[in-house]
Design a protein around this motif. Structure first.
Motif: not given
Lengths: 265, 580
Positions: B137, B496, B498-499, B502, B573-574, B576, B579
Motif C-alpha cells: 500500500n 485508490t 485508503t482503508k 490501495r 479516492t476512497e 474522498k 480527485q
C-alpha cells in the motif's frame, strides 16, 4: 416351450427367437421377479434378479438388454443427468464374470460391449474414448463367435461415433454393408430401418454423399414414416453435417434398448 | 440443490433466453458500431517471442508438452503516469521476461534491464505467470512473478527500479504454479495472494519420480491444488491454505478467478482445473472458505482452462466464464455460469453461443463497442507444428492401451513435430444485450491462428477504446489496437483505496446511465495467463449523462460519487470522491 419363446414364435420373429430360445424356466422366473421389482422401483432387487436370470441363461438377449435398461434407470434416478460413472460398474463387472464363465456366449459379449456404451454419457471426454474402445472390443468378440445382424449393426453403428480423425468410418461401412445384405435376405422388419440410417451415415462420413442419399432414399421407400431418414434427406451441406454431428454426439445417450427385436415386426 | 431444483433453474434460464431472442434482434439492429482491431505489436515495440521450457532426458518431449503454458502478460501502471505498462513473460532457460514502459503515443520502451525484473528462468525454475499489485500500500505497483519453482516478489522502489524481496516476504514454498491472483479475502486492507498449481510440488527439471502426470484424464486428483497466503501487513505473507479451507483441493489448477459471487461483501473464488472438476469456494467472512461445488455448479469432468468473472447480462450479479476443450475429437463445451442469485449457477454457454471455442485458453470480457454490454475474446490452440496429427498417436499408444499408467511420463508417446489442436482461429463474440453472443472474430480482425495463451485488456492509449495484448506459446505476441468507429460513450474509473487495499481490488462500481445499470469489480488477475488493467471501463452507449455511480469498497464503505465526467478517466479516492 417357455412363455417368451412361444410369444416370440407367435410373433414370427424366427431369427430373434433363436437368440432368445431356451428351456431355462428358472431364468424366466428370475426375469419375472426382476420385472416386478423394477415396476416398484426396487432397483437393487431387480438387478439381482436379472443377474440371476442371466447366470441361468447367459446368452439371453432379452434378459441382458432389460438388465442394462434397469441399470440405466437406476443411474438416472440416483444422479442428475446421465448418472454417475460408478453407477455402471456393477453391470460391467457382472458381464465380465458372465463372459469369463461362458466364453461362447456371443450375446453376452454383445451386451458386455453395450454396458460400456451405457456408461459413456456419464463419463468425461477422455474416459468416453476408453469406454467406446472397450465396447468395440467386445462387439468384435461377439461377431467372432456369431456374426449376427444385431452384432454387425451394433459395431458398425459404434464406429460412426468416432471422429473422422480416427479413420473408423470405413470399418463402419464394412459392418453395415454386411448387416444390410443380411436384412435384404430376410423379410422386412421394423428395426431394419436402423441399418438404412447408419449405412447412409457411413457413406456420408466417408465422403460419398450420393451413395448416402441413395441408401437413405431406399430406406425411406421401405419406411416412409421414418423421421431420421426424412431429416437427413431434407438437409444438405453444413445443415446435414450439423444434424449428423448432433446425432452422433458422444455426450448424448445412445438407445441401446434391444426390445424392438422381439416386440415389433 | 436437489436434481429437480437444479433442472427447474436450468429450464427457467433457457426459457428466459428463448423469450429474449426477439429483443436481441431488435437491439442488435439499433447498434451501429463495428468492433475492429488493428495489430500493431511491432510498431508499438511490444512484440516478443515466447519460448517454452525444454527438458533434458528421454521424457523431455512429454514434459515440454505438459508445460507449454508460461506465456503470460500483466498490464499495470508501475510508474503512476496514468498509462498502463506491460510485463510479458518468457519461459525458456535463461530467457528474460520483458517490462515495457508505455510512452503514451502507442509506443513502448523496453526497460527490463533498468528495472531488474527480467530474471526467473534459471535451470530449476520456469516463469509461468505475473501479477501487478501493491502489496504494501505504498502507492506503487509491485510485481509478483509466479514460477514452476518459488515465486519472485519484486518491490517497486519508485524510481523505475525493483528490488527482489522474495526471501523476506515469506513465499518460501516450492510449487508448480501456473496462475496467481491477489485479493483481500479478509478485508483487512492488505492484498492476499493465491497461487494455482498445476503439477504436484515435484521439480520437473530435476525429476526423481516419473509418476507426475494426471492419474485420471477426467477426474485427476494428484495435481498441485492451490495455496493461499495471508498478507501480514508488514511486507510478509503467511501460508493459510489449510486454515482457510483449501488444503483438501488437489486438482490440476490451471486458473483462478475471484469476485463477490453472492453479494455479501466478501471475495469468493473459482478454480478452473484441468483433467477434472472445477471448484467454487464461498468466503465465510471469518477467514475461511467453504467448498460449494456440489451445490453451486455440480462436479464436472472437463478440462478447465480459464476463470473469468463479469456480469455479462447486467443483472447485478457476477457470472463466470470457463474455457474447456471442444474440438473435433473432444466435445466438452465451455461453461458460461449464469449466476442464479442464490449461490447456484446454471451453464448457459450453449444457449448464448459461447460453447465452442476449440482448445480454449484465456478468455476475457470487455465492452469493445461501448454499448453497455461486455463482449468476449477467447484465445485457443495448443500446438501448431507439422502436418502429422498427434491425436491418433495418443489414442493408439496411450489412451486405449489396457491398463496403462497415465501418471508415468515414460508411457506417453513423444510428440516430435506433430500438431495437436493447432492453427485454431481465435474467437471474439459481441454481446447482444446480455442474452446471446455473436461471433465477429474475422470482421473484428482478431482471428489469428497462433497458439494463444494469455490476454490483457486495457485502454493503453486512453482513447476510450479497449486494446488487447495476446501472448502465444513459442510464438510472437500480438498487440491489438482498438480502432472501432461509431462506438458509444464511455467512462473509466481509477480507484485508490485508503482503508481498503490501495489497488481497490474487490471494489465494486455500480453505474446507471441510459436506462442500464452495470457493475464492475476491480480484479487482481482473473483469467488465464493475463492480468487486465485495474482501471474500470464502462461503455454507456448513446447515454448523454450518467445517472448515478456508487462504489462499494472492500472496507465496507459505500460511497455515492458525484460529478463523474463522461468520456474521461475519473480518479476516485476512497472516502474522498473524485480527485481532480
Amino acid at each position: 416351450m417357455s412363455r417368451r419363446t412361444f410369444a416370440c414364435l407367435a410373433a414370427r420373429l424366427f431369427p430373434v427367437c433363436l437368440l432368445l430360445a431356451s428351456p431355462m424356466t428358472g431364468a424366466d422366473d428370475a426375469f419375472d421377479k426382476a420385472e416386478r421389482a423394477l415396476a416398484s422401483k426396487d432397483f437393487d432387487s431387480a438387478l439381482g434378479s436379472f443377474e440371476e436370470a442371466l447366470t441361468a441363461d447367459p446368452d439371453n438377449l432379452r434378459n441382458a438388454s432389460e438388465y442394462r435398461q434397469a441399470t440405466i434407470q437406476k443411474a438416472i434416478a440416483g444422479h442428475p443427468k446421465e448418472g454417475s460413472p460408478a453407477d455402471f460398474d456393477r453391470e460391467i463387472a457382472f458381464f465380465g464374470k458372465l463372459t469369463e464363465a461362458n466364453p461362447k456366449a456371443s450375446n453376452a459379449f454383445l451386451n458386455y460391449g453395450f454396458s460400456y456404451v451405457d456408461k459413456i454419457p456419464a463419463a468425461g471426454s477422455i474416459t468416453q474414448v476408453i469406454l467406446a474402445n472397450n465396447a468395440l472390443g467386445y462387439f468384435t468378440k461377439s461377431i467372432e463367435l456369431k456374426s449376427t445382424w444385431i452384432a454387425l449393426y451394433t459395431r458398425g453403428n459404434s464406429y460412426l461415433y468416432w471422429p473422422r480423425i480416427f479413420g473408423r468410418a470405413p470399418l463402419a461401412l464394412d459392418d453395415l454393408e454386411k448387416a444390410y445384405a443380411m436384412q435384404k435376405a430376410e423379410g422386412k422388419k421394423s428395426y431394419h430401418v436402423r441399418v438404412y440410417i447408419s449405412l447412409g451415415d457411413a457413406y456420408w462420413k466417408t465422403d460419398n454423399l450420393d451413395k448416402a442419399r441413395a441408401i437413405w432414399k431406399e430406406g425411406a421407400a421401405q419406411f416412409p414414416d421414418s423421421t431420421p431418414l426424412k431429416d437427413r434427406l431434407a438437409r444438405d451441406g453444413d445443415a446435414l453435417k450439423d444434424y449428423i454431428d448432433n446425432v452422433l454426439d458422444p455426450n448424448k445417450r445412445v438407445d441401446t434398448n434391444l426390445r424392438e427385436l422381439w416386440m415389433t415386426q | 440443490m436437489t436434481t429437480e431444483r437444479f433442472a427447474r433453474k436450468a429450464f427457467k434460464t433457457a426459457v428466459a433466453i428463448a423469450l429474449a431472442v426477439p429483443l436481441v434482434v431488435f437491439a442488435a439492429d439499433a447498434v451501429v458500431a463495428k468492433i475492429r482491431f488493428v495489430e500493431v505489436g511491432a510498431a508499438a515495440g511490444v512484440r516478443t517471442e515466447h519460448h517454452t521450457r525444454r527438458f533434458a532426458g528421454p521424457h523431455g518431449d512429454v514434459l515440454r508438452m505438459f508445460t507449454s503454458g508460461g506465456a503470460s502478460v500483466a498490464a499495470g501502471d508501475y510508474d503512476g503516469d496514468g498509462l498502463d505498462d506491460l510485463f510479458v513473460t518468457d519461459s525458456g532457460e535463461g530467457k528474460k521476461s520483458h517490462l515495457f514502459h508505455n510512452n503514451g503515443n502507442l509506443t513502448f520502451t523496453e526497460v527490463t534491464d533498468k528495472a531488474g525484473v527480467g530474471g526467473g528462468n534459471d535451470p530449476l525454475s520456469i516463469v509461468a505467470d505475473a501479477l501487478w499489485f501493491d502489496y504494501d500500500n505504498d502507492g506503487r505497483e509491485d510485481l509478483l512473478v509466479a514460477r514452476f519453482g518459488k515465486p519472485i516478489l519484486y518491490h517497486n522502489e519508485g524510481n523505475g527500479k525493483f528490488k527482489d524481496v522474495s526471501a523476506t516476504a515469506g513465499f518460501n514454498k516450492f510449487g508448480n504454479t501456473i496462475a496467481v491472483i491477489a485479493f483481500d479475502y479478509d478485508n483487512d486492507g492488505f492484498l492476499d495472494v493465491m497461487f494455482g498449481n498445476y503439477f504436484k510440488p515435484e521439480n520437473l527439471l530435476d525429476l526423481k519420480d516419473p509418476h507426475v502426470l494426471p492419474n485420471d484424464l477426467d477426474n485427476a486428483i494428484n495435481g498441485g491444488g492451490v495455496t493461499l497466503w495471508h498478507n501480514n501487513g508488514n511486507g510478509t505473507f503467511t501460508d493459510v491454505t489449510d486454515k482457510a479451507g483449501f488444503g483438501k483441493h488437489t486438482g490440476w489448477t490451471l486458473d483462478l478467478g475471484h469476485g463477490d459471487f453472492n453479494n455479501d461483501g466478501f471475495q469468493d473464488v473459482y478454480l478452473a482445473c484441468d483433467y477434472g472438476t472445477d471448484r467454487i469456494f464461498f468466503n465465510n467472512g471469518d477467514g475461511t472458505f467453504r467448498d460449494a461445488t456440489e451445490k453451486s455448479t455440480g462436479f464436472d469432468t472437463r478440462k478447465g482452462m480459464n476463470a473469468e468473472v463479469a456480469d455479462y447480462d447486467n443483472d447485478g450479479w457476477l457470472d463466470i466464464y470457463v474455457t474447456n476443450i471442444t474440438d473435433e475429437y473432444m466435445k466438452e463445451c465451455n461453461m458460461l455460469w449464469h449466476n442464479n442469485h442464490d449461490g447456484t449457477f446454471t451453464d448457459v454457454s450453449k444457449e448464448t453461443g459461447t460453447c465452442a471455442t476449440l482448445w480454449g485458453w484465456a478468455a476475457k470480457f470487455g465492452d469493445f463497442d461501448n454499448d453497455g454490454w461486455q463482449d468476449l475474446f477467447v484465445v485457443n490452440g495448443l500446438r501448431s507444428a507439422g502436418k502429422e496429427n498427434y491425436i491418433p498417436v495418443l489414442l493408439n499408444d496411450l489412451i486405449t492401451k489396457p491398463g496403462v499408467d497415465f501418471t508415468d511420463v515414460a508411457n506417453w508417446p513423444n510428440i516430435g513435430n506433430m500438431t495437436w489442436s493447432g492453427y485454431q482461429k481465435k474467437k471474439m463474440f459481441r454481446n447482444l444485450d446480455g442474452q446471446a453472443f455473436k461471433e465477429i472474430s474475422a470482421e473484428a480482425g482478431v482471428d489469428n491462428d497462433l497458439d494463444g495463451r494469455g490476454i490483457a485488456i486495457a485502454d493503453f492509449d486512453n482513447d476510450g477504446r479497449l486494446d488487447i495484448y495476446q501472448t502465444n506459446a513459442d510464438q510472437p505476441s500480438l498487440f491489438y489496437h482498438g480502432v472501432s468507429e461509431g462506438i458509444g460513450n464511455w467512462v473509466q474509473f481509477k480507484l485508490t483505496g485508503t482503508k481498503s487495499n490501495r489497488d481497490a481490488i474487490g471494489a465494486r462500481i455500480t453505474l446507471t446511465a441510459g436506462g442500464l445499470t452495470q457493475i464492475r469489480e476491480i480484479d487482481g488477475g482473473n483469467g488465464y495467463a493475463g492480468q487486465s488493467s485495474k482501471r474500470a471501463h464502462f461503455g454507456i452507449g448513446k447515454a448523454s449523462k450518467i445517472d448515478s455511480v456508487q462504489i462499494h469498497w472492500p472496507s465496507g464503505l459505500v460511497e455515492k460519487i458525484d460529478g463523474v465526467a463522461m468520456n474521461k478517466i475519473n480518479k476516485i479516492t476512497e472516502g474522498k470522491g473524485i480527485q481532480r
